[in-house]
Design a protein around this motif. Structure first.
Motif, PDB file in Angstrom:
ATOM      1  N   GLY A 305       5.136 -10.704  -5.688  1.00  0.00           N
ATOM      2  CA  GLY A 305       3.983 -11.039  -4.956  1.00  0.00           C
ATOM      3  C   GLY A 305       2.646 -11.554  -5.930  1.00  0.00           C
ATOM      4  O   GLY A 305       3.057 -11.923  -7.117  1.00  0.00           O
ATOM      5  N   LEU A 306       1.471 -11.870  -5.356  1.00  0.00           N
ATOM      6  CA  LEU A 306       0.520 -12.240  -6.074  1.00  0.00           C
ATOM      7  C   LEU A 306      -0.503 -11.191  -6.175  1.00  0.00           C
ATOM      8  O   LEU A 306      -0.605 -10.278  -5.428  1.00  0.00           O
ATOM      9  N   ARG A 307      -0.972 -11.289  -7.403  1.00  0.00           N
ATOM     10  CA  ARG A 307      -1.952  -9.937  -7.923  1.00  0.00           C
ATOM     11  C   ARG A 307      -3.305 -10.472  -7.466  1.00  0.00           C
ATOM     12  O   ARG A 307      -3.824 -11.226  -8.052  1.00  0.00           O
ATOM     13  N   MET A 308      -3.802  -9.577  -6.561  1.00  0.00           N
ATOM     14  CA  MET A 308      -5.142  -9.873  -5.963  1.00  0.00           C
ATOM     15  C   MET A 308      -6.198  -9.006  -6.866  1.00  0.00           C
ATOM     16  O   MET A 308      -5.786  -8.356  -7.703  1.00  0.00           O
ATOM     17  N   ALA A 309      -7.598  -8.945  -6.644  1.00  0.00           N
ATOM     18  CA  ALA A 309      -8.345  -8.027  -7.042  1.00  0.00           C
ATOM     19  C   ALA A 309      -8.126  -6.688  -7.454  1.00  0.00           C
ATOM     20  O   ALA A 309      -7.299  -6.179  -6.487  1.00  0.00           O
ATOM     21  N   ASP A 310      -8.148  -6.001  -8.553  1.00  0.00           N
ATOM     22  CA  ASP A 310      -7.949  -4.667  -8.702  1.00  0.00           C
ATOM     23  C   ASP A 310      -6.357  -4.484  -8.888  1.00  0.00           C
ATOM     24  O   ASP A 310      -6.100  -3.294  -8.708  1.00  0.00           O
ATOM     25  N   GLY A 311      -5.665  -5.425  -9.063  1.00  0.00           N
ATOM     26  CA  GLY A 311      -4.210  -5.532  -9.221  1.00  0.00           C
ATOM     27  C   GLY A 311      -3.325  -5.185  -7.912  1.00  0.00           C
ATOM     28  O   GLY A 311      -2.229  -4.671  -7.972  1.00  0.00           O
ATOM     29  N   VAL A 312      -4.207  -5.390  -6.525  1.00  0.00           N
ATOM     30  CA  VAL A 312      -3.346  -4.746  -5.462  1.00  0.00           C
ATOM     31  C   VAL A 312      -2.441  -6.050  -5.203  1.00  0.00           C
ATOM     32  O   VAL A 312      -2.690  -7.185  -5.552  1.00  0.00           O
ATOM     33  N   MET A 313      -1.255  -5.745  -4.814  1.00  0.00           N
ATOM     34  CA  MET A 313      -0.278  -6.805  -4.567  1.00  0.00           C
ATOM     35  C   MET A 313      -0.268  -7.246  -3.125  1.00  0.00           C
ATOM     36  O   MET A 313      -0.448  -6.752  -2.072  1.00  0.00           O
ATOM     37  N   PHE A 314       0.025  -8.826  -3.218  1.00  0.00           N
ATOM     38  CA  PHE A 314       0.063  -9.494  -1.608  1.00  0.00           C
ATOM     39  C   PHE A 314       1.697  -9.967  -1.755  1.00  0.00           C
ATOM     40  O   PHE A 314       2.054 -10.690  -2.688  1.00  0.00           O
ATOM     41  N   THR A 315       2.480  -9.250  -1.167  1.00  0.00           N
ATOM     42  CA  THR A 315       3.964  -9.263  -1.526  1.00  0.00           C
ATOM     43  C   THR A 315       4.606 -10.362  -0.414  1.00  0.00           C
ATOM     44  O   THR A 315       3.922 -10.960   0.415  1.00  0.00           O
ATOM     45  N   VAL A 316       5.928 -10.433  -0.479  1.00  0.00           N
ATOM     46  CA  VAL A 316       6.863 -11.292   0.343  1.00  0.00           C
ATOM     47  C   VAL A 316       6.709 -10.668   1.491  1.00  0.00           C
ATOM     48  O   VAL A 316       6.613 -11.499   2.636  1.00  0.00           O
TER      49      VAL A 316
END
Length: 403
Positions: A305-316
């Motif tokens: 996924g993409l690492r958003m703010a604070d390292g939270v993942m936006f995944t497949v």
């Protein structure tokens, strides 16, 4: 179990493709290879029927997706407050995370079960137009690959004695050497790969003394009908820059993209700590264009996924759960296009966006230096916005090679 099933199905597909090729039915062999490849993707996706669900099925589907989103939201909250947790509470927290992960997986599987299996790829390969070609690399052994190339003049096939780990010069000779005449006048090449061949930079292989992309726009195609999308009108772009505030070059890159896109559409920008997962999810479905400049992270399965703010993942999984996605997507981050080299054609981020309805996606299969990415994006957005991302990327790559 699914992997074992796909391996067995793959062996039968190999036999059929070889049989057709041996009978000099190259076109039929190409169609069989495309069907096999599509079948493997469909094994991971069962959402094609969503728009045709009954009211009851729709309610079950939406409820499953709601449970998935709720579980993922709790996981994101847990990640945000992990630094505050006492060490002696870690075991209990780990158990809670595992329970939430199980809940999210079960919810997504239930949604797929309700939606049903995606339909098979119908019909045969449409003959490419003049100047176009399809190139399919179908693995048939540890050091063997069935190459199928279709142009407006017909289809050619042969077995290349090569491995994806061979040096680029050897791969170019084995894969492209026999196609010198067929690809000589091609200006757009659609490449379909599977297995370990997904890692081969076909566009960078030398052809007539220069990288293939210097002669033609190279597109890596998914070969699967996209999911139906809601007809809600959309306009504008979403530009995401440096969510974790540790890649200063990405801010310069995003500014170039923003300034170019502003000349023809409205732009919403999420930069630094404002680029939270919640904000991204809220804005991305309303955009026709997405430019992400930040960290990507590869993980097995659907956890890339993409690492958003604070390292939270936006995944497949999160991509597949969106109500709709932008038509044009640029994912400028390390390994944003990487996926597992299996017969199942494990979905990475670009495939997920395309399956969800995106028309074109630009992403990186491996790590890229920040300055290199910024320069490439500057060339990519030479026109505002690019009318054809594949052609714009080819032009940017040619400029980088010549420079």
């Amino acid at each position: 179990e699914r992997a074992m099933f796909l391996e067995e199905k793959g062996a039968s597909a190999d036999a059929l493709i070889d049989l057709l090729a041996g009978a000099r039915r190259a076109g039929a062999a190409l169609t069989a290879a495309r069907r096999a490849r599509s079948r493997n993707v469909r094994a991971a996706l069962r959402m094609e029927r969503v728009t045709a669900l009954s009211a009851g099925e729709r309610a079950r589907f939406e409820a499953a997706l709601a449970r998935y989103r709720a579980a993922r939201a709790e996981l994101a909250k847990d990640e945000e407050r992990a630094w505050q947790r006492p060490r002696d509470a870690e075991r209990e927290a780990r158990s809670a995370r595992e329970a939430l992960l199980r809940t999210s997986r079960e919810a997504m599987e239930e949604a797929f079960a309700v939606a049903g299996e995606a339909p098979a790829l119908e019909g045969s390969l449409v003959r490419p137009a003049e100047g176009e070609a399809w190139l399919l690399l179908h693995p048939t052994g540890p050091r063997a690959c069935r190459v199928l190339a279709a142009t407006a003049q017909g289809t050619k096939t042969f077995v290349a004695q090569a491995s994806p780990s061979d040096p680029p010069a050897a791969l170019a000779a084995a894969l492209l050497g026999p196609l010198d005449e067929a690809l000589g006048d091609v200006v757009r090449l659609r490449v379909l790969t599977s297995g370990a061949w997904q890692s081969v930079d076909v566009h960078a292989l030398l052809f007539r003394g220069e990288p293939l992309v210097a002669r033609a726009a190279v597109v890596f195609a998914l070969d699967l009908p996209p999911l139906a999308r809601s007809p809600a009108p959309r306009s504008g772009a979403l530009v995401v820059a440096n969510p974790e505030e540790d890649l200063p070059e990405t801010e310069r890159e995003a500014a170039r993209a923003r300034d170019r896109l502003k000349s023809s559409m409205s732009v919403v920008e999420l930069s630094g700590r404002a680029a939270t997962k919640a904000a991204f999810v809220a804005d991305v479905a309303a955009a026709s264009w997405l430019h992400f400049a930040g960290h990507g992270r590869y993980a097995a399965g659907w956890d890339s996924g993409l690492r958003m703010a604070d390292g939270v993942m936006f995944t497949v999984r999160d991509v597949l759960a969106l109500p709709r996605v932008p038509d044009h997507v640029v994912l400028s981050g390390c390994e944003t296009a990487r996926s597992a080299p299996t017969r199942a054609l494990d979905l990475g981020l670009p495939e997920a966006f395309v399956v969800r309805g995106a028309g074109e996606v630009v992403a990186a299969i491996r790590p890229v230096a920040d300055a290199t990415a910024a320069d490439l994006v500057g060339s990519l957005y030479a026109s505002a916005p690019p009318g054809d991302l594949a052609a714009a990327l080819a032009s940017a790559q040619r400029a980088a090679w010549e420079g």
